[in-house]
Design an enzyme around this catalytic site. Structure first.
Site, PDB file in Angstrom:
ATOM      1  N   ASP A 144      34.067  23.436  13.110  1.00 55.50           N
ATOM      2  CA  ASP A 144      33.304  23.754  12.145  1.00 55.50           C
ATOM      3  C   ASP A 144      34.056  23.727  10.710  1.00 55.50           C
ATOM      4  OD1 ASP A 144      31.588  24.717  14.045  1.00 55.50           O
ATOM      5  OD2 ASP A 144      31.592  26.728  13.298  1.00 55.50           O
ATOM      6  N   ASP A 145      33.391  23.869   9.625  1.00 52.40           N
ATOM      7  CA  ASP A 145      33.874  23.880   8.177  1.00 52.40           C
ATOM      8  C   ASP A 145      34.100  22.567   7.453  1.00 52.40           C
ATOM      9  OD1 ASP A 145      33.519  26.485   8.891  1.00 52.40           O
ATOM     10  OD2 ASP A 145      35.459  27.095   8.631  1.00 52.40           O
ATOM     11  N   HIS A 173      26.075  23.682   8.693  1.00 56.57           N
ATOM     12  CA  HIS A 173      26.799  25.011   8.811  1.00 56.57           C
ATOM     13  C   HIS A 173      26.565  25.713   7.499  1.00 56.57           C
ATOM     14  CE1 HIS A 173      29.585  27.932  10.329  1.00 56.57           C
ATOM     15  NE2 HIS A 173      30.605  27.537   9.735  1.00 56.57           N
ATOM     16  N   HIS A 218      28.949  28.127   3.462  1.00 55.88           N
ATOM     17  CA  HIS A 218      29.375  29.109   4.162  1.00 55.88           C
ATOM     18  C   HIS A 218      29.404  30.620   3.749  1.00 55.88           C
ATOM     19  CE1 HIS A 218      32.415  30.556   7.269  1.00 55.88           C
ATOM     20  NE2 HIS A 218      32.415  29.395   7.744  1.00 55.88           N
ATOM     21  N   TYR A 244      30.172  32.483  10.334  1.00 59.14           N
ATOM     22  CA  TYR A 244      30.628  33.833  10.768  1.00 59.14           C
ATOM     23  C   TYR A 244      29.692  33.990  12.175  1.00 59.14           C
ATOM     24  CZ  TYR A 244      32.494  34.014   6.181  1.00 59.14           C
ATOM     25  OH  TYR A 244      33.180  33.606   4.925  1.00 59.14           O
ATOM     26  N   HIS A 256      37.990  24.573  14.637  1.00 55.16           N
ATOM     27  CA  HIS A 256      37.800  24.186  12.982  1.00 55.16           C
ATOM     28  C   HIS A 256      38.579  23.067  12.643  1.00 55.16           C
ATOM     29  CE1 HIS A 256      36.427  28.460  13.667  1.00 55.16           C
ATOM     30  NE2 HIS A 256      35.750  28.005  12.532  1.00 55.16           N
TER      31      HIS A 256
HETATM   32 NI    NI Z   1      32.571  28.373   9.569  1.00 50.26          NI
END
Ligand code: NI
Length: 529
Positions: free
Chosen positions: A341-342, A391, A395, A432, A485
């Site tokens: 992720d991210d 995503h 965020h 989250y 991540h």
């Molecule tokens: Ni995230």
């Protein structure tokens, strides 16, 4: 008064700037023993207690110094996610941005109520994103936008930063104009908002405007945060001076700033690439860094391993698919899906090389704002056969937003991924893991399935290879979805061991879509069947 004290206190333990490519060793941060209790909020300091400096995100062998890098400071508990740029040749600006972000995060953490968060509920959250509002040989302009959700409602604040490349100095927002009095009068005369206090508008020029930018047509625009010059019901108050009036007000630097704003490459790109061409192979650009230097047998591979993480140096990441187009039958095989992720960030390229050497497919849940900065990296992810889901744009915790904002967060990120890769994502991972009935309904309408996870490596907290591998070994089951991540170096470092550990136990690595098969839009998936 206490604010500074508190800031210093919290600052002392405010751990780690998680850089898009951070240079902390894997042992710098002690693992948090208990994931369920607070406060794991503030990670422990990096070695020597030294705070990271803006230059520390780059490896010394960095090749392309012209590229904007991104930096991230993030935690799931408490919930904050801050991203800001590191712009080549603009160190004073980078430093100011870094300090501003850190100060906000420190304040946010210090002000948190003592309550255990519930993954499904909207809890206090800080989100900081950025835009390049101007860039030229002489001027750089950046806007930081902070969204603070305190539990009931969200409030947005913004601030612009101007940097003079020729003097290497920051330029105050109010100093874009030559005559502050005239500037103040022009703003007070032009402003239109219910209940606006023109005296406050005038005073704000002397006190320091927080957000000054330029429109495409050359008009100067000032934004006042909620409550700054008008009742909260007026929201953010925007004052736009005419282009002519603007011309008469600007200093030389102001004029250069306006010129730089109108040719912002980010904006230009946005307009051009509505429909992307299918990505081209990049085999012709292989450089000296292509040697298969990526173990798989060095568990200690860390920041010092000398691997390049630069997107410009394409490694062997663009070859045949590592798996997503293969036939896999997860009803017969023990499948596990690794997810990251991210990103994308610069270090995503290093992850791609590792996955390629391991011949392992993965799924990336990317942020729209990161895809906008690293479209080529994202295109490589797609070309390498990995799956890409979204995503959101930046965020934000979706459960804290209204329906329209939820939709915007999702749609903008889908567009950005499509622009970069030519593929429209069908999977969403809510930031989250925060979701609810409204998000179910909106994702159903948008044609996206929600992908959560059932193995949380807590890589964002432990920032160390061994605990990540241990958690995967302990928790992975057949059809698990594993959360990692790629913005954390140590997570990327852990990948070879994670993959080998799973394979040694008979698992087959697959993408999320291979694991889930046909998905139903709006549904939440925590694992395969
Ligand atoms: Ni995230």
């Amino acid at each position: 008064m206490h604010m500074n004290q508190r800031r210093r206190l919290v600052g002392a333990v405010l751990a780690v700037l998680v850089l898009g490519s951070c240079s902390f060793g894997s042992s710098d941060v002690a693992p948090q023993a208990d994931s369920s209790t607070r406060p794991p909020a503030t990670p422990t300091p990096s070695s020597g207690g030294t705070e990271p400096t803006p230059g520390d995100s780059d490896n010394s062998h960095e090749a392309d110094a012209d590229e904007i890098r991104t930096r991230t400071l993030t935690a799931i508990d408490p919930r904050y996610h801050a991203t800001w740029p590191d712009i080549p040749g603009a160190d004073p600006l980078n430093q100011a941005l870094t300090e501003a972000v850190k100060a906000q995060v420190v304040d946010f953490v210090a002000d948190l109520p003592e309550a255990a968060p519930d993954a499904a509920a909207a809890v206090p959250e800080l989100n900081i994103g950025w835009h390049l509002i101007a860039e030229s040989d002489t001027v750089v302009g950046v806007r930081l936008t902070s969204y603070l959700f305190a539990g009931a409602g969200g409030a947005e604040r913004s601030r612009t930063w101007w940097f003079d490349r020729s003097t290497s100095e920051l330029v105050d927002n109010s100093a874009l104009s030559a005559d502050p009095d005239k500037f103040a009068r022009a703003l007070a005369w032009t402003v239109r908002a219910p209940g606006v206090d023109r005296d406050l508008v005038r005073d704000s020029v002397a006190d320091g405007l927080s957000d000054v930018s330029f429109t495409d047509s050359g008009a100067l625009e000032v934004r006042f945060d909620e409550y700054a010059v008008a009742p909260g019901s007026s929201g953010v108050v925007t004052v736009r001076l005419s282009a002519d009036l603007t011309t008469r007000l600007l200093t030389d630097f102001g004029g250069a700033a306006r010129a730089a704003a109108s040719v912002s490459p980010v904006d230009a790109e946005d307009d051009e690439l509505v429909t992307p061409a299918p990505p081209q192979g990049d085999s012709a650009t292989h450089g000296p860094d292509d040697s298969p230097s990526v173990e798989p047998n060095n568990p200690e591979s860390g920041p010092e391993s000398g691997e390049s993480e630069h997107p410009g140096q394409s490694g062997p990441d663009a070859g045949p698919n590592p798996g997503s187009d293969r036939e896999v039958d997860c009803s017969r095989l023990k499948c596990v899906a690794l997810t990251f992720d991210d990103g994308p960030v610069a270090d995503t390229e290093r992850l791609l090389r590792k996955l390629r050497h391991l011949d392992a497919p993965a799924t990336f849940f990317v942020l729209g704002q990161q895809a906008a900065v690293y479209p080529e990296t994202l295109a490589k992810v797609a070309r390498a056969g990995h799956e890409i889901g979204v995503h959101t744009w930046d965020h934000k915790q979706l459960t804290s937003l209204g329906g329209r904002d939820i939709r915007d967060e999702i749609v903008s990120s889908v567009r950005e991924v499509r622009k970069a890769t030519g593929v429209r994502p069908t999977l969403l991972r809510p930031p989250y893991g925060a979701t609810g009935p409204r998000i179910d309904a909106i994702t159903a309408r948008l044609g996206l399935a929600q992908v959560l996870w059932n193995v949380d490596t807590r890589d964002w907290a432990v920032k160390s290879v061994n605990p990540i591998v241990r958690e995967v070994r302990r928790s992975a089951r057949r059809n698990s979805i594993v959360l990692m991540h790629d913005i954390h170096r140590t997570s990327v470092d852990a990948v070879p061991q994670v993959v080998r550990t799973l394979r040694n136990r008979g698992y087959t690595l697959v993408t999320v879509s291979q694991l889930l098969g046909d998905t139903t839009p709006g549904h939440r998936y925590y694992s395969g069947n």
